[in-house]
Motif scaffolding. Structure first.
Motif, PDB file in Angstrom:
ATOM      1  N   ASP A 147      54.477  15.345  50.567  1.00 47.85           N
ATOM      2  CA  ASP A 147      54.644  14.585  49.328  1.00 47.85           C
ATOM      3  C   ASP A 147      55.843  13.651  49.394  1.00 47.85           C
ATOM      4  OD1 ASP A 147      52.466  15.398  47.676  1.00 47.85           O
ATOM      5  OD2 ASP A 147      53.433  17.326  47.363  1.00 47.85           O
ATOM      6  N   GLU A 166      55.874  17.419  38.506  1.00 51.26           N
ATOM      7  CA  GLU A 166      54.733  18.330  38.446  1.00 51.26           C
ATOM      8  C   GLU A 166      54.532  18.765  37.003  1.00 51.26           C
ATOM      9  OE1 GLU A 166      55.014  22.113  40.384  1.00 51.26           O
ATOM     10  OE2 GLU A 166      57.014  22.538  39.611  1.00 51.26           O
ATOM     11  N   ALA A 186      47.235  13.502  40.980  1.00 47.99           N
ATOM     12  CA  ALA A 186      48.007  14.088  42.076  1.00 47.99           C
ATOM     13  C   ALA A 186      47.996  13.145  43.272  1.00 47.99           C
ATOM     14  CB  ALA A 186      47.429  15.439  42.467  1.00 47.99           C
ATOM     15  N   LEU A 208      55.190  16.587  32.316  1.00 49.55           N
ATOM     16  CA  LEU A 208      55.544  16.312  33.711  1.00 49.55           C
ATOM     17  C   LEU A 208      57.048  16.466  33.906  1.00 49.55           C
ATOM     18  CD1 LEU A 208      53.252  13.215  34.380  1.00 49.55           C
ATOM     19  CD2 LEU A 208      52.859  15.595  35.057  1.00 49.55           C
ATOM     20  N   ARG A 255      53.309  12.123  41.175  1.00 51.59           N
ATOM     21  CA  ARG A 255      52.820  13.477  40.896  1.00 51.59           C
ATOM     22  C   ARG A 255      52.462  14.182  42.199  1.00 51.59           C
ATOM     23  NH1 ARG A 255      48.656  15.318  36.129  1.00 51.59           N
ATOM     24  NH2 ARG A 255      48.813  17.577  36.501  1.00 51.59           N
ATOM     25  N   MET A 256      53.163  15.241  42.469  1.00 53.88           N
ATOM     26  CA  MET A 256      53.009  15.947  43.732  1.00 53.88           C
ATOM     27  C   MET A 256      51.639  16.605  43.849  1.00 53.88           C
ATOM     28  SD  MET A 256      55.181  19.426  43.069  1.00 53.88           S
ATOM     29  CE  MET A 256      54.686  20.009  44.647  1.00 53.88           C
ATOM     30  N   ARG A 257      51.249  16.839  45.107  1.00 57.70           N
ATOM     31  CA  ARG A 257      50.010  17.564  45.397  1.00 57.70           C
ATOM     32  C   ARG A 257      50.292  18.994  45.837  1.00 57.70           C
ATOM     33  NH1 ARG A 257      47.931  13.722  49.982  1.00 57.70           N
ATOM     34  NH2 ARG A 257      50.129  14.070  50.476  1.00 57.70           N
ATOM     35  N   ARG A 259      53.059  22.515  46.303  1.00 56.75           N
ATOM     36  CA  ARG A 259      53.523  23.614  45.453  1.00 56.75           C
ATOM     37  C   ARG A 259      55.038  23.667  45.473  1.00 56.75           C
ATOM     38  NH1 ARG A 259      51.217  28.228  48.966  1.00 56.75           N
ATOM     39  NH2 ARG A 259      51.827  26.695  50.542  1.00 56.75           N
ATOM     40  N   THR A 260      55.600  24.174  44.395  1.00 56.35           N
ATOM     41  CA  THR A 260      57.049  24.347  44.352  1.00 56.35           C
ATOM     42  C   THR A 260      57.398  25.825  44.243  1.00 56.35           C
ATOM     43  OG1 THR A 260      57.105  24.070  41.949  1.00 56.35           O
ATOM     44  CG2 THR A 260      57.457  22.106  43.292  1.00 56.35           C
TER      45      THR A 260
END
Length: 284
Positions: A147, A166, A186, A208, A255-257, A259-260
């Motif tokens: 990302d 996110e 995303a 977001l 917008r990230m794809r 995971r955090t």
């Protein structure tokens, strides 16, 4: 070749949410599976095409710098004993193209102040990334690329600042900086109208949240130079980003794809270790 070659990583915090683990060990050196948190973050930067890391640090954090330094005695011992696999593991920590520099933050005056401490290490008009190391950003298990690398590509394409976001549950927006923008898909970006720090759910412009990855122009450093203290009586990066938008410069929410994992607190750190260890094939 990408224009964004440098990433600033603030590591001067006390890590109070990880106490007592972080009492004598920098929180960035706490292990996540088989390597310290900071190494995961530097590997993310390298995957994005960024090979110069600027650590904004303080007294008591030398272990972070040592981790990326050569250790001749250890390497010689491993080579002598024929432990080539371990030697390769050590070599991978700091590949030849990686350059790590550190600068001190003399006083804890907020994220914006920490970032500005590295201003003199950038060329005039040089864009840069900011990575907050508490949060790990990992691809989905099936893999969808980097990302942060996509944010760098978007900067290269349109010179618009990129802020990774996110979606969070509505009842949790009060914990985050929340951006005001038309919601992107995303992997896509949308122009931001503003950002609100820790709003009440009924006042939030979206769901977001800002998650600690930025690609910014050098102009931010000039704005931080005279930025007045904001929330918590600290110099806030978000205040400088707001001023950047007021000047008419485009700032986009990416917008990230992936995971955090918020490794700045015990629960998030445990979740990261459990999830990523299983995905790596460890039997736990």
């Amino acid at each position: 070749m990408t224009q964004v070659r440098k990433a600033i990583i603030p590591v001067a915090g006390f890590g109070t949410r990880l106490l007592p683990i972080s009492k004598a060990i920098p929180k960035e050196m706490v292990p996540v599976v088989d390597r310290p948190l900071i190494q995961h973050v530097v590997e993310e930067a390298l995957a994005a095409g960024i090979d110069e890391i600027i650590l904004v640090t303080r007294t008591g954090k030398s272990a972070i710098e040592d981790h990326f330094d050569a250790h001749f005695e250890l390497e010689h011992s491993l080579a002598t004993k024929g432990k080539d696999a371990l030697l390769e593991t050590l070599s991978a920590i700091a590949p030849p193209r990686l350059k790590v520099t550190s600068v001190r933050q003399p006083n804890a005056k907020g994220l914006g102040h920490a970032i500005h401490c590295a201003a003199h290490l950038l060329d005039k008009n040089e864009p840069f990334a900011v990575i907050l190391p508490d949060v790990l950003v990992k691809p989905q298990p099936q893999g969808q690329g980097c990302d942060l690398g996509d944010m760098v590509k978007r900067w290269d394409a349109n010179n618009a600042s990129q802020i990774m976001v996110e979606a969070v549950p509505e009842e949790e927006v009060y914990r985050y900086g929340i951006v005001d923008c038309d919601e992107p898909q995303a992997g896509e970006s949308a122009d931001m109208r503003g950002v609100v720090e820790k709003p009440k759910p009924e006042d939030a412009p979206s769901r977001l949240s800002v998650i600690g990855r930025y690609v910014l122009p050098y102009r931010i450093m000039e704005l931080l130079h005279d930025q007045a203290p904001g929330a918590g009586n600290e110099i806030q990066l978000t205040d400088a980003i707001d001023r950047l938008m007021q000047e008419g410069q485009t700032v986009q929410a990416f917008r990230m794809r992936g995971r955090t994992f918020d490794c700045g607190h015990i629960e998030g750190w445990l979740q990261a270790n459990t999830t990523l260890a299983r995905e790596a094939g460890f039997d736990i």
